[in-house]
Write a protein that holds these residues in place. Structure first.
Motif, PDB file in Angstrom:
ATOM      1  N   GLN A  75     -21.467  35.600 -16.033  1.00  9.53           N
ATOM      2  CA  GLN A  75     -21.383  34.397 -16.862  1.00  9.53           C
ATOM      3  C   GLN A  75     -20.940  33.221 -15.987  1.00  9.53           C
ATOM      4  O   GLN A  75     -20.006  33.345 -15.204  1.00  9.53           O
ATOM      5  CB  GLN A  75     -20.366  34.617 -17.991  1.00  9.53           C
ATOM      6  CG  GLN A  75     -20.206  33.439 -18.943  1.00  9.53           C
ATOM      7  CD  GLN A  75     -19.070  33.680 -19.935  1.00  9.53           C
ATOM      8  OE1 GLN A  75     -18.138  34.413 -19.644  1.00  9.53           O
ATOM      9  NE2 GLN A  75     -19.163  33.055 -21.098  1.00  9.53           N
ATOM     10  N   SER A  76     -21.615  32.083 -16.138  1.00  9.78           N
ATOM     11  CA  SER A  76     -21.198  30.856 -15.443  1.00  9.78           C
ATOM     12  C   SER A  76     -20.700  29.852 -16.469  1.00  9.78           C
ATOM     13  O   SER A  76     -21.077  29.891 -17.643  1.00  9.78           O
ATOM     14  CB  SER A  76     -22.363  30.265 -14.639  1.00  9.78           C
ATOM     15  OG  SER A  76     -23.399  29.815 -15.498  1.00  9.78           O
ATOM     16  N   ILE A 114     -17.424  28.583   6.456  1.00 10.75           N
ATOM     17  CA  ILE A 114     -18.543  28.395   5.541  1.00 10.75           C
ATOM     18  C   ILE A 114     -18.612  26.935   5.089  1.00 10.75           C
ATOM     19  O   ILE A 114     -17.666  26.173   5.273  1.00 10.75           O
ATOM     20  CB  ILE A 114     -18.441  29.315   4.300  1.00 10.75           C
ATOM     21  CG1 ILE A 114     -17.197  28.956   3.467  1.00 10.75           C
ATOM     22  CG2 ILE A 114     -18.420  30.780   4.709  1.00 10.75           C
ATOM     23  CD1 ILE A 114     -17.113  29.689   2.137  1.00 10.75           C
ATOM     24  N   SER A 115     -19.737  26.576   4.501  1.00 14.34           N
ATOM     25  CA  SER A 115     -19.892  25.262   3.873  1.00 14.34           C
ATOM     26  C   SER A 115     -19.808  25.459   2.372  1.00 14.34           C
ATOM     27  O   SER A 115     -20.529  26.284   1.806  1.00 14.34           O
ATOM     28  CB  SER A 115     -21.248  24.655   4.254  1.00 14.34           C
ATOM     29  OG  SER A 115     -21.404  23.379   3.669  1.00 14.34           O
ATOM     30  N   GLN A 116     -18.897  24.713   1.739  1.00 13.71           N
ATOM     31  CA  GLN A 116     -18.644  24.921   0.307  1.00 13.71           C
ATOM     32  C   GLN A 116     -18.771  23.610  -0.451  1.00 13.71           C
ATOM     33  O   GLN A 116     -18.222  22.594  -0.036  1.00 13.71           O
ATOM     34  CB  GLN A 116     -17.234  25.489   0.111  1.00 13.71           C
ATOM     35  CG  GLN A 116     -16.894  25.777  -1.344  1.00 13.71           C
ATOM     36  CD  GLN A 116     -15.450  26.208  -1.515  1.00 13.71           C
ATOM     37  OE1 GLN A 116     -14.536  25.397  -1.450  1.00 13.71           O
ATOM     38  NE2 GLN A 116     -15.237  27.513  -1.738  1.00 13.71           N
ATOM     39  N   GLN A 117     -19.489  23.645  -1.563  1.00 14.07           N
ATOM     40  CA  GLN A 117     -19.563  22.491  -2.460  1.00 14.07           C
ATOM     41  C   GLN A 117     -18.451  22.632  -3.492  1.00 14.07           C
ATOM     42  O   GLN A 117     -18.459  23.561  -4.289  1.00 14.07           O
ATOM     43  CB  GLN A 117     -20.914  22.405  -3.163  1.00 14.07           C
ATOM     44  CG  GLN A 117     -21.036  21.170  -4.057  1.00 14.07           C
ATOM     45  CD  GLN A 117     -22.369  21.093  -4.776  1.00 14.07           C
ATOM     46  OE1 GLN A 117     -22.968  22.116  -5.077  1.00 14.07           O
ATOM     47  NE2 GLN A 117     -22.824  19.882  -5.042  1.00 14.07           N
ATOM     48  N   PRO A 118     -17.481  21.713  -3.494  1.00 16.03           N
ATOM     49  CA  PRO A 118     -16.381  21.812  -4.470  1.00 16.03           C
ATOM     50  C   PRO A 118     -16.897  21.712  -5.899  1.00 16.03           C
ATOM     51  O   PRO A 118     -17.940  21.105  -6.164  1.00 16.03           O
ATOM     52  CB  PRO A 118     -15.498  20.599  -4.131  1.00 16.03           C
ATOM     53  CG  PRO A 118     -15.850  20.253  -2.722  1.00 16.03           C
ATOM     54  CD  PRO A 118     -17.299  20.582  -2.570  1.00 16.03           C
ATOM     55  N   SER A 119     -16.173  22.301  -6.821  1.00  9.91           N
ATOM     56  CA  SER A 119     -16.516  22.196  -8.233  1.00  9.91           C
ATOM     57  C   SER A 119     -16.463  20.737  -8.667  1.00  9.91           C
ATOM     58  O   SER A 119     -15.590  19.972  -8.239  1.00  9.91           O
ATOM     59  CB  SER A 119     -15.537  23.015  -9.074  1.00  9.91           C
ATOM     60  OG  SER A 119     -15.588  24.376  -8.716  1.00  9.91           O
ATOM     61  N   ALA A 120     -17.414  20.338  -9.519  1.00 11.70           N
ATOM     62  CA  ALA A 120     -17.449  18.947  -9.988  1.00 11.70           C
ATOM     63  C   ALA A 120     -16.182  18.587 -10.743  1.00 11.70           C
ATOM     64  O   ALA A 120     -15.691  17.454 -10.677  1.00 11.70           O
ATOM     65  CB  ALA A 120     -18.671  18.725 -10.873  1.00 11.70           C
ATOM     66  N   ILE A 179     -11.234  28.249  -4.896  1.00 17.15           N
ATOM     67  CA  ILE A 179     -11.495  29.648  -5.263  1.00 17.15           C
ATOM     68  C   ILE A 179     -12.510  29.700  -6.403  1.00 17.15           C
ATOM     69  O   ILE A 179     -13.321  30.624  -6.494  1.00 17.15           O
ATOM     70  CB  ILE A 179     -10.186  30.359  -5.652  1.00 17.15           C
ATOM     71  CG1 ILE A 179      -9.104  30.094  -4.600  1.00 17.15           C
ATOM     72  CG2 ILE A 179     -10.427  31.864  -5.797  1.00 17.15           C
ATOM     73  CD1 ILE A 179      -9.490  30.499  -3.198  1.00 17.15           C
ATOM     74  N   ARG A 180     -12.493  28.697  -7.284  1.00 20.75           N
ATOM     75  CA  ARG A 180     -13.502  28.603  -8.352  1.00 20.75           C
ATOM     76  C   ARG A 180     -14.904  28.549  -7.770  1.00 20.75           C
ATOM     77  O   ARG A 180     -15.849  29.133  -8.310  1.00 20.75           O
ATOM     78  CB  ARG A 180     -13.262  27.352  -9.195  1.00 20.75           C
ATOM     79  CG  ARG A 180     -12.109  27.450 -10.157  1.00 20.75           C
ATOM     80  CD  ARG A 180     -12.000  26.180 -10.969  1.00 20.75           C
ATOM     81  NE  ARG A 180     -11.525  25.050 -10.186  1.00 20.75           N
ATOM     82  CZ  ARG A 180     -11.752  23.769 -10.488  1.00 20.75           C
ATOM     83  NH1 ARG A 180     -12.474  23.459 -11.538  1.00 20.75           N
ATOM     84  NH2 ARG A 180     -11.253  22.814  -9.747  1.00 20.75           N
ATOM     85  N   ALA A 181     -15.036  27.804  -6.667  1.00 16.23           N
ATOM     86  CA  ALA A 181     -16.352  27.675  -6.036  1.00 16.23           C
ATOM     87  C   ALA A 181     -16.774  28.996  -5.396  1.00 16.23           C
ATOM     88  O   ALA A 181     -17.974  29.330  -5.381  1.00 16.23           O
ATOM     89  CB  ALA A 181     -16.339  26.561  -5.003  1.00 16.23           C
ATOM     90  N   LEU A 182     -15.829  29.762  -4.877  1.00 14.73           N
ATOM     91  CA  LEU A 182     -16.166  31.085  -4.342  1.00 14.73           C
ATOM     92  C   LEU A 182     -16.683  31.987  -5.462  1.00 14.73           C
ATOM     93  O   LEU A 182     -17.666  32.723  -5.273  1.00 14.73           O
ATOM     94  CB  LEU A 182     -14.938  31.725  -3.691  1.00 14.73           C
ATOM     95  CG  LEU A 182     -14.430  31.126  -2.381  1.00 14.73           C
ATOM     96  CD1 LEU A 182     -13.185  31.870  -1.912  1.00 14.73           C
ATOM     97  CD2 LEU A 182     -15.513  31.177  -1.299  1.00 14.73           C
ATOM     98  N   ALA A 183     -16.019  31.935  -6.638  1.00 14.92           N
ATOM     99  CA  ALA A 183     -16.474  32.736  -7.779  1.00 14.92           C
ATOM    100  C   ALA A 183     -17.875  32.322  -8.195  1.00 14.92           C
ATOM    101  O   ALA A 183     -18.741  33.178  -8.457  1.00 14.92           O
ATOM    102  CB  ALA A 183     -15.493  32.566  -8.945  1.00 14.92           C
ATOM    103  N   ARG A 184     -18.102  31.013  -8.283  1.00 18.94           N
ATOM    104  CA  ARG A 184     -19.422  30.489  -8.660  1.00 18.94           C
ATOM    105  C   ARG A 184     -20.491  30.943  -7.667  1.00 18.94           C
ATOM    106  O   ARG A 184     -21.562  31.439  -8.053  1.00 18.94           O
ATOM    107  CB  ARG A 184     -19.351  28.964  -8.693  1.00 18.94           C
ATOM    108  CG  ARG A 184     -20.682  28.253  -8.948  1.00 18.94           C
ATOM    109  CD  ARG A 184     -20.593  26.808  -8.469  1.00 18.94           C
ATOM    110  NE  ARG A 184     -20.439  26.723  -7.014  1.00 18.94           N
ATOM    111  CZ  ARG A 184     -19.877  25.685  -6.379  1.00 18.94           C
ATOM    112  NH1 ARG A 184     -19.375  24.674  -7.053  1.00 18.94           N
ATOM    113  NH2 ARG A 184     -19.798  25.694  -5.050  1.00 18.94           N
ATOM    114  N   ASP A 185     -20.200  30.786  -6.366  1.00 24.48           N
ATOM    115  CA  ASP A 185     -21.200  31.080  -5.337  1.00 24.48           C
ATOM    116  C   ASP A 185     -21.474  32.578  -5.216  1.00 24.48           C
ATOM    117  O   ASP A 185     -22.607  32.977  -4.915  1.00 24.48           O
ATOM    118  CB  ASP A 185     -20.743  30.512  -3.988  1.00 24.48           C
ATOM    119  CG  ASP A 185     -20.715  28.984  -3.991  1.00 24.48           C
ATOM    120  OD1 ASP A 185     -21.319  28.384  -4.903  1.00 24.48           O
ATOM    121  OD2 ASP A 185     -20.085  28.393  -3.094  1.00 24.48           O
ATOM    122  N   LEU A 186     -20.456  33.405  -5.456  1.00 23.70           N
ATOM    123  CA  LEU A 186     -20.691  34.848  -5.439  1.00 23.70           C
ATOM    124  C   LEU A 186     -21.601  35.229  -6.603  1.00 23.70           C
ATOM    125  O   LEU A 186     -22.536  36.039  -6.445  1.00 23.70           O
ATOM    126  CB  LEU A 186     -19.365  35.604  -5.526  1.00 23.70           C
ATOM    127  CG  LEU A 186     -19.456  37.128  -5.488  1.00 23.70           C
ATOM    128  CD1 LEU A 186     -20.117  37.608  -4.202  1.00 23.70           C
ATOM    129  CD2 LEU A 186     -18.062  37.755  -5.631  1.00 23.70           C
TER     130      LEU A 186
END
Length: 314
Positions: A75-76, A114-120, A179-186
């Motif tokens: 779920q996203s 890594i390159s990470q896009q932060p959560s909006a 960490i939210r972005a890691l959850a999203r990207d995984l």
């Protein structure tokens, strides 16, 4: 007034601002700041600075951090955590088909530099305004990716549920990692979506959650980390003579043993254990970058009879 750092174990539902406001009352001073915001959903370590020690928070913010988290696959959400609205939900059979090997590979790909896009929905400023405020105002916010380092990403447990898979993980990372972005990207990598349901910060640099206290338990005087103790945990140490301490306090340069390995600020400590200031080496000279005044006579305010009710912030 006594200054120093406080380690707070933030409760769920409190904003970082709530914690600062409560601590101002407990410490009897308006000069309280924090190093590194925690979302209301998150719990764990928040480092606060009291009075002159707020100037040390600059050196706390950039420290590496450790988190314990639960990632829900299947779920996203709009915020990449449990506080947002559902965006997508994967078919039950697709989630059930996720293998341990696929999870391990996804975690490995999100480990290292890594390159990470932060959560909006984050506290990052866009043209002077917080990204989350722009999102709430109806704007479509796309933050640019940035380099971060995930030095550790460890899976502790995997628990299947009704159409989802919960992963309990430990993450060690550089400052600025979401960490939210890691959850999203995984979740994206596994094709099922993902978001964060639990987040607890357990370390910031040398400071650990085991040494923190909740706002209900905190005794400001007993739990205060002195500026000298805090600075020498964060930075290299220079022990001064009485004369050097006086000269530095007056803004003069002092002669030191040349040390080319000391490239950053150094904590200069007087013979009585007081933090005189932070210095920078220039050959065989040490130049004052920041002076710390001695604590002024005063006392910490008595705890108020009632606890401020936290705002239900975002």
């Amino acid at each position: 007034m006594t200054s120093g750092l406080l380690l707070i174990d933030k409760a769920q539902g409190w904003t970082s601002h709530d914690v600062v406001a409560r601590t101002r009352r407990l410490a009897g001073t308006r000069k309280v700041g924090h190093a590194g915001t925690l979302d209301p959903m998150a719990t764990g370590l928040l480092v606060l600075g009291i009075d002159s020690a707020t100037r040390l928070l600059t050196y706390v913010v950039g420290q590496g951090k450790e988190y314990l988290a639960t990632i829900r696959l299947g779920q996203s959400t709009t915020t990449d955590d449990a506080e947002g609205d559902e965006l997508t939900r994967a078919p039950v059979e697709q989630v059930a088909a996720i293998t341990p090997e696929a999870v391990a590979a996804g975690i490995e790909n999100l480990t290292g530099d890594i390159s990470q896009q932060p959560s909006a929905v984050s506290a990052i400023k866009v043209d002077g305004k917080r990204a989350y405020a722009r999102v709430r105002a109806g704007e479509d916010v796309q933050l640019p990716s940035r380099p971060v380092t995930v030095s550790g990403f460890e899976l502790f447990a995997s628990t299947p549920g009704d159409g989802f898979l919960d992963l309990e993980v430990r993450v060690e990372c550089s400052s600025g990692t979401y960490i939210r972005a890691l959850a999203r990207d995984l979740g994206v990598a596994l094709g099922v979506g993902g978001h964060l349901t639990v987040l607890r910060r357990t370390r910031i640099g040398p400071f650990r959650i085991e040494n923190a206290a909740t706002l209900e338990q905190i005794n400001v005087v007993a739990n205060l980390i002195s500026p000298a103790d805090a600075a020498t945990r964060l930075l290299a140490r220079l022990d001064l003579s009485v004369e050097q301490a006086i000269d530095l306090g007056h803004g003069k340069r002092i002669t030191v043993k040349e040390d080319t390995t000391r490239t950053g600020p150094v904590a200069a400590i007087a013979p009585d254990g007081r933090l005189v200031g932070l210095v920078e080496y220039r050959g065989d000279q040490a130049k004052s970058l920041l002076n710390f005044p001695p604590d002024l006579p005063g006392k910490i305010a008595e705890p108020p009879a009632s606890v401020i009710e936290p705002e239900q912030g975002s």
